[in-house]
Scaffold this motif. Structure first.
Motif, PDB file in Angstrom:
ATOM      1  N   ALA A  14      -3.169   5.212   8.878  1.00  0.00           N
ATOM      2  CA  ALA A  14      -3.651   4.089   8.073  1.00  0.00           C
ATOM      3  C   ALA A  14      -3.546   4.448   6.598  1.00  0.00           C
ATOM      4  CB  ALA A  14      -5.098   3.755   8.430  1.00  0.00           C
ATOM      5  N   MET A  15      -2.914   3.553   5.817  1.00  0.00           N
ATOM      6  CA  MET A  15      -2.741   3.796   4.387  1.00  0.00           C
ATOM      7  C   MET A  15      -3.416   2.705   3.567  1.00  0.00           C
ATOM      8  SD  MET A  15       1.198   5.126   3.910  1.00  0.00           S
ATOM      9  CE  MET A  15       0.899   5.321   2.129  1.00  0.00           C
ATOM     10  N   LYS A  16      -3.843   3.088   2.369  1.00  0.00           N
ATOM     11  CA  LYS A  16      -4.367   2.145   1.392  1.00  0.00           C
ATOM     12  C   LYS A  16      -4.132   2.728   0.007  1.00  0.00           C
ATOM     13  CE  LYS A  16      -8.535  -0.247  -0.194  1.00  0.00           C
ATOM     14  NZ  LYS A  16     -10.006  -0.368  -0.079  1.00  0.00           N
ATOM     15  N   ASP A  17      -3.644   1.898  -0.900  1.00  0.00           N
ATOM     16  CA  ASP A  17      -3.438   2.303  -2.295  1.00  0.00           C
ATOM     17  C   ASP A  17      -2.632   3.594  -2.419  1.00  0.00           C
ATOM     18  OD1 ASP A  17      -4.960   0.105  -3.084  1.00  0.00           O
ATOM     19  OD2 ASP A  17      -6.824   1.242  -3.093  1.00  0.00           O
ATOM     20  N   GLY A  18      -1.589   3.708  -1.599  1.00  0.00           N
ATOM     21  CA  GLY A  18      -0.694   4.850  -1.719  1.00  0.00           C
ATOM     22  C   GLY A  18      -1.185   6.146  -1.128  1.00  0.00           C
ATOM     23  N   ARG A  19      -2.252   6.107  -0.361  1.00  0.00           N
ATOM     24  CA  ARG A  19      -2.771   7.345   0.240  1.00  0.00           C
ATOM     25  C   ARG A  19      -3.081   7.131   1.714  1.00  0.00           C
ATOM     26  NH1 ARG A  19      -8.500   6.942   0.350  1.00  0.00           N
ATOM     27  NH2 ARG A  19      -9.196   5.020  -0.689  1.00  0.00           N
ATOM     28  N   VAL A  20      -3.100   8.239   2.454  1.00  0.00           N
ATOM     29  CA  VAL A  20      -3.456   8.194   3.863  1.00  0.00           C
ATOM     30  C   VAL A  20      -4.969   8.227   3.974  1.00  0.00           C
ATOM     31  CG1 VAL A  20      -3.357   9.412   6.065  1.00  0.00           C
ATOM     32  CG2 VAL A  20      -1.315   9.275   4.622  1.00  0.00           C
ATOM     33  N   CYS A  54       0.822  -1.217   0.000  1.00  0.00           N
ATOM     34  CA  CYS A  54       0.000   0.000   0.000  1.00  0.00           C
ATOM     35  C   CYS A  54       0.850   1.258   0.000  1.00  0.00           C
ATOM     36  CB  CYS A  54      -0.954   0.009   1.192  1.00  0.00           C
ATOM     37  SG  CYS A  54      -0.155   0.318   2.778  1.00  0.00           S
ATOM     38  N   GLY A  55       2.165   1.132   0.114  1.00  0.00           N
ATOM     39  CA  GLY A  55       3.032   2.312   0.067  1.00  0.00           C
ATOM     40  C   GLY A  55       3.647   2.714   1.391  1.00  0.00           C
ATOM     41  N   LYS A  56       3.479   1.900   2.443  1.00  0.00           N
ATOM     42  CA  LYS A  56       3.989   2.266   3.772  1.00  0.00           C
ATOM     43  C   LYS A  56       5.514   2.430   3.762  1.00  0.00           C
ATOM     44  CE  LYS A  56       2.522  -1.481   5.843  1.00  0.00           C
ATOM     45  NZ  LYS A  56       2.040  -2.205   4.664  1.00  0.00           N
ATOM     46  N   VAL A  69       6.915   1.484  10.612  1.00  0.00           N
ATOM     47  CA  VAL A  69       5.953   0.743   9.800  1.00  0.00           C
ATOM     48  C   VAL A  69       5.753  -0.613  10.467  1.00  0.00           C
ATOM     49  CG1 VAL A  69       5.644  -0.499   7.625  1.00  0.00           C
ATOM     50  CG2 VAL A  69       6.419   1.869   7.604  1.00  0.00           C
ATOM     51  N   LEU A  70       4.486  -0.988  10.715  1.00  0.00           N
ATOM     52  CA  LEU A  70       4.177  -2.282  11.309  1.00  0.00           C
ATOM     53  C   LEU A  70       3.085  -2.965  10.498  1.00  0.00           C
ATOM     54  CD1 LEU A  70       4.020  -1.549  15.167  1.00  0.00           C
ATOM     55  CD2 LEU A  70       5.931  -2.499  13.870  1.00  0.00           C
TER      56      LEU A  70
END
Length: 264
Positions: free
Chosen positions: A216-222, A45-47, A200-201
């Motif tokens: 929380a991130m998903k698909d490269g965004r916060v 997800c980009g973390k 990052v965990l």
């Protein structure tokens, strides 16, 4: 850093790419000073990409990372290393290196080309070994240690760098639960001494238990950020992790705990 910008580390409008693949676009994040900030999200997800950009290892295709109000790229390498330390997910050490020798490598930013190891360096290394509980391992070779001991030794190296900001990419990967708790307790203790810690965990429960600020991130965004009890909701878990469940308070810590729905 200005009066209107109280955070020492922030990302503004980042576009991040690996080769030709875009991981994130217009990504911004301000790390609260003195926090234990944990970045969570599903795989890919980009973390880690965000953390590498904020450490200076991955130049953004657009946007900028600010450290103490100035672009990260404006600092010479040694000056940047006096302000910010980064521990990647995978590190390689010379064969036969001892724990004390590894920790001493964290002092490179404080030494010139002709300057040798000083009393101040020795004191910083001693404090780092004591803080990580590795003083009794100082003369042991790194390759002789358990996974948890090795990870604490790497963190000792980062601590010896003596920076106010510490970034760690998945510091509990490949560790059993006992050693995961050991490392996270150490990081939480470091945060309480005044350092800003960003990690990052993968484990949502451990992140919610130890973090003071959760991202929380998903698909490269916060998708969400804030206190763990505000971020970890049933709706957030469904959106980010595609998991149905109920969020309850941990009976020991009070932190949010996700109980997955029964799919049997």
């Amino acid at each position: 850093m200005t009066a209107t910008d109280p955070t020492r580390l922030r990302a503004d409008g980042l576009t991040l790419r690996y080769d030709r693949r875009t991981v994130s676009e217009d990504l911004s994040l301000a790390v609260p000073d003195g926090s234990f900030t944990v970045i969570i999200g599903p795989n890919a997800c980009g973390k880690s990409t965000l953390l590498r950009a904020m450490s200076g290892l991955l130049p953004p295709a657009a946007g900028r990372v600010l450290l103490d109000g100035a672009p990260l790229t404006s600092y010479p390498a040694r000056e940047r290393a006096r302000r910010l330390a980064f521990l990647p997910q995978s590190m390689a050490a010379p064969e036969g290196i001892t724990v004390a020798e590894l920790a001493a490598r964290g002092r490179f930013a404080h030494q010139g080309l002709l300057r040798r190891h000083s009393a101040a360096d020795a004191d910083a290394v001693d404090r780092a070994l004591a803080a990580t509980g590795t003083a009794d391992l100082a003369d042991r070779r790194l390759d002789e240690l358990s996974g948890g001991q090795r990870q604490r030794a790497w963190i000792a190296m980062v601590l010896a760098q003596d920076t106010p900001l510490i970034l760690l990419d998945e510091p509990t990967t490949y560790l059993d639960i006992t050693h995961q708790l050991e490392v996270l307790t150490l990081l939480h203790r470091l945060h309480r001494t005044g350092r800003t810690v960003v990690a990052v965990l993968h484990d949502l429960h451990l992140a919610a238990r130890y973090a003071t600020h959760l991202v929380a991130m998903k698909d490269g965004r916060v998708v969400a950020q804030g206190r763990p009890e505000d971020v970890v909701t049933g709706a957030l878990v469904r959106e980010v992790f595609a998991l149905d469940g109920t969020v309850v308070a941990d009976p020991v810590t009070g932190a949010p705990l996700v109980v997955p729905a029964d799919t049997r």
